[in-house]
Structure formats: C-alpha cells, structure tokens
Scaffold this active site. Structure first.
Site, PDB file in Angstrom:
ATOM      1  N   GLU A 139       3.731   2.749 -12.999  1.00  0.00           N
ATOM      2  CA  GLU A 139       3.788   1.726 -11.954  1.00  0.00           C
ATOM      3  C   GLU A 139       2.772   2.005 -10.841  1.00  0.00           C
ATOM      4  O   GLU A 139       2.077   1.110 -10.379  1.00  0.00           O
ATOM      5  CB  GLU A 139       5.204   1.664 -11.374  1.00  0.00           C
ATOM      6  CG  GLU A 139       5.402   0.467 -10.474  1.00  0.00           C
ATOM      7  CD  GLU A 139       6.815  -0.067 -10.556  1.00  0.00           C
ATOM      8  OE1 GLU A 139       7.270  -0.336 -11.685  1.00  0.00           O
ATOM      9  OE2 GLU A 139       7.453  -0.177  -9.509  1.00  0.00           O
TER      10      GLU A 139
ATOM     11  N   ASP B 117       3.918  -2.852  -1.012  1.00  0.00           N
ATOM     12  CA  ASP B 117       4.828  -2.426  -2.075  1.00  0.00           C
ATOM     13  C   ASP B 117       4.338  -1.151  -2.762  1.00  0.00           C
ATOM     14  O   ASP B 117       5.146  -0.342  -3.234  1.00  0.00           O
ATOM     15  CB  ASP B 117       5.049  -3.550  -3.098  1.00  0.00           C
ATOM     16  CG  ASP B 117       6.443  -3.476  -3.710  1.00  0.00           C
ATOM     17  OD1 ASP B 117       7.412  -3.319  -2.940  1.00  0.00           O
ATOM     18  OD2 ASP B 117       6.565  -3.529  -4.943  1.00  0.00           O
TER      19      ASP B 117
ATOM     20  N   GLU C 256      16.356  -2.311  -7.384  1.00  0.00           N
ATOM     21  CA  GLU C 256      15.764  -2.752  -8.650  1.00  0.00           C
ATOM     22  C   GLU C 256      16.260  -4.155  -9.035  1.00  0.00           C
ATOM     23  O   GLU C 256      15.487  -4.993  -9.502  1.00  0.00           O
ATOM     24  CB  GLU C 256      16.130  -1.765  -9.773  1.00  0.00           C
ATOM     25  CG  GLU C 256      15.622  -0.341  -9.559  1.00  0.00           C
ATOM     26  CD  GLU C 256      14.112  -0.199  -9.635  1.00  0.00           C
ATOM     27  OE1 GLU C 256      13.397  -1.039  -9.065  1.00  0.00           O
ATOM     28  OE2 GLU C 256      13.640   0.771 -10.270  1.00  0.00           O
TER      29      GLU C 256
ATOM     30  N   GLU D 108      15.360  -6.335   1.961  1.00  0.00           N
ATOM     31  CA  GLU D 108      14.492  -7.056   1.021  1.00  0.00           C
ATOM     32  C   GLU D 108      13.977  -8.347   1.652  1.00  0.00           C
ATOM     33  O   GLU D 108      12.806  -8.689   1.506  1.00  0.00           O
ATOM     34  CB  GLU D 108      15.235  -7.372  -0.283  1.00  0.00           C
ATOM     35  CG  GLU D 108      15.415  -6.174  -1.209  1.00  0.00           C
ATOM     36  CD  GLU D 108      14.115  -5.694  -1.863  1.00  0.00           C
ATOM     37  OE1 GLU D 108      13.156  -6.477  -1.979  1.00  0.00           O
ATOM     38  OE2 GLU D 108      14.064  -4.507  -2.246  1.00  0.00           O
TER      39      GLU D 108
HETATM   40  C1  HMH Z   1      10.516  -3.736  -1.701  1.00  0.00           C
HETATM   41  N1  HMH Z   1      11.996  -3.625  -3.632  1.00  0.00           N
HETATM   42  C2  HMH Z   1      10.771  -3.425  -3.144  1.00  0.00           C
HETATM   43  N2  HMH Z   1       9.784  -2.954  -3.912  1.00  0.00           N
HETATM   44  C3  HMH Z   1      10.013  -2.649  -5.209  1.00  0.00           C
HETATM   45  N3  HMH Z   1       8.989  -2.193  -5.974  1.00  0.00           N
HETATM   46  C4  HMH Z   1      11.291  -2.850  -5.762  1.00  0.00           C
HETATM   47  C5  HMH Z   1      12.262  -3.340  -4.930  1.00  0.00           C
HETATM   48  C6  HMH Z   1      11.600  -2.554  -7.203  1.00  0.00           C
HETATM   49  O1  HMH Z   1      11.314  -1.258  -7.534  1.00  0.00           O
END
Ligand code: HMH
Length: 210
Positions: free
Chosen positions: A88, A47, A129, A199
């Site tokens: 972030e 991520d 998001e 996702e």
């Molecule tokens: C895979 N989807 C993924 N990573 C993230 N950080 C977000 C959504 C939200 O920003």
C-alpha cells in the site's frame, strides 16, 4: 459466523453519522465523476501520511492478537492486513508520482494528526478499514461514473477481498465484545463513534471545506 453482533447494532444506532462517513460528498463526487482533482491530490497526500501512522498501529494490534486472542486464526487475519501495508505504501508513492505530488514535502493537517490519537484498539482498527471499504465499494457499483484514472484507487479498498478481510475483522471484534465488561463496551462504542467523526473530518479536509 456472520450473525448480527454488537458492532452492527452500534452502526444501526449511529446510522446517520455512519452514512456521513461512507457517503461523504468527496466519495459521491468520485462516483459521479465531478471530483475536483485538487481535492483528490490532497486526499492522496494526506492519506499516505495516515497509512504510515497506521503501520505501527497495525503492528500493535498484531501483538495484542498474539498475546490475548483465544483463537489462533485471529493472528493470521491481522498479519494479512499488516503484510499488505508495504504494498500500500508503495502504491501511494507510485500514485503520488503519477500526479506530480512530492510526498517528502507533505505535512499532516490537523484533522489527520488528530486522527492518530485514535489508533489504539481493535474496534478502531476494524472501523477504520470498514469505512474505506464501504465508501469505495460504493464508487465501483454499477452505474457509477468514476473517472478512469481513479478506478485503481477505488478498487484498492472497494474490492471483494478487502471486503472479506473487513468481515473477518468484524467477526473478531464481535467475538471479543461478547466477553467485554460494561466499561469496555462503553469505550468500544465511543471509539467507533469517534472513528466515524474523524473520517468525516478527514474527507472534509480534502474537500477544503473545513
Ligand atoms: C483516513 N481511513 C483513512 N485512511 C485509510 N487508508 C483507511 C481509513 C483505510 O486503511
């Protein structure tokens, strides 16, 4: 302001896949405390790379808002999102450090790289998001048994302010969809569905059950 728009209609239509993305076994395992830490670490490292790819995408949405939006507030909403990404990235670095992950050695796995191709429209921006917001908000609901060391992660996307931000993005997307052609509507619905599918693949990657 919060009336039902096109996006909600589509989410209802694609409810099953939406639930698949927001109630994935990985999220459920965070909620009930049975999460495998190796899975969490994979998710964290992957991520981090995703968010790095998300930064220029967010900047491109910001440019579009400035050029195309008929509402000045839109740019500020997107700007808020862009601005929070620096923090972030720092958070990911600190968190990786805590878990002993060396981020410089991490390479994007196929489900991650495939996802980069979808980083192109306001529809995907909102949906990306919203899936995280809904997933992690579920983890911090009452009665959940999240491990204390994962609380901060869940709060990062599950918090109320992030929920409001997602609602603002949704309002912008819905307003723009009202003026869209049939062709554009079709594309937007397809993009939303694609985000949900990617996702699920992203969570799957972290579970190791590809
Ligand atoms: C895979 N989807 C993924 N990573 C993230 N950080 C977000 C959504 C939200 O920003």
């Amino acid at each position: 302001e919060d009336k039902i728009g096109m996006s909600e209609t589509w989410l209802r239509k694609h409810r099953l896949i939406y639930d698949g993305a927001t109630r994935h076994p990985l999220i459920i395992s965070i909620c009930d405390g049975t999460i495998n830490i190796a899975s969490f670490k994979t998710w964290l490292a992957q991520d981090y790379l995703f968010v790095r790819a998300f930064v220029p995408f967010a900047a491109s949405v910001l440019i579009k808002a400035w050029k195309e939006s008929d509402c000045r507030g839109d740019m500020e909403v997107i700007l808020g999102g862009v601005a929070s990404l620096e923090d972030e990235i720092s958070w990911f670095k600190a968190e990786a450090n805590k878990w002993g992950i060396s981020l410089s050695d991490v390479v994007p796995q196929p489900p991650n790289k495939n996802y980069y191709r979808l980083l192109e429209s306001l529809m995907t921006f909102w949906a990306i998001e919203a899936v995280y917001q809904e997933s992690f908000a579920h983890c911090i609901e009452e009665g959940s048994k999240i491990p204390p060391e994962l609380k901060e992660t869940c709060a990062r996307w599950g918090n109320e302010a992030f929920g409001k931000y997602c609602q603002s993005l949704l309002n912008i997307a819905n307003r723009r969809l009202q003026k869209a052609s049939d062709e554009e509507l079709k594309k937007a619905e397809f993009m939303l569905l694609s985000v949900l599918e990617h996702e699920v693949e992203f969570w799957n990657m972290s579970c190791g059950n590809k």
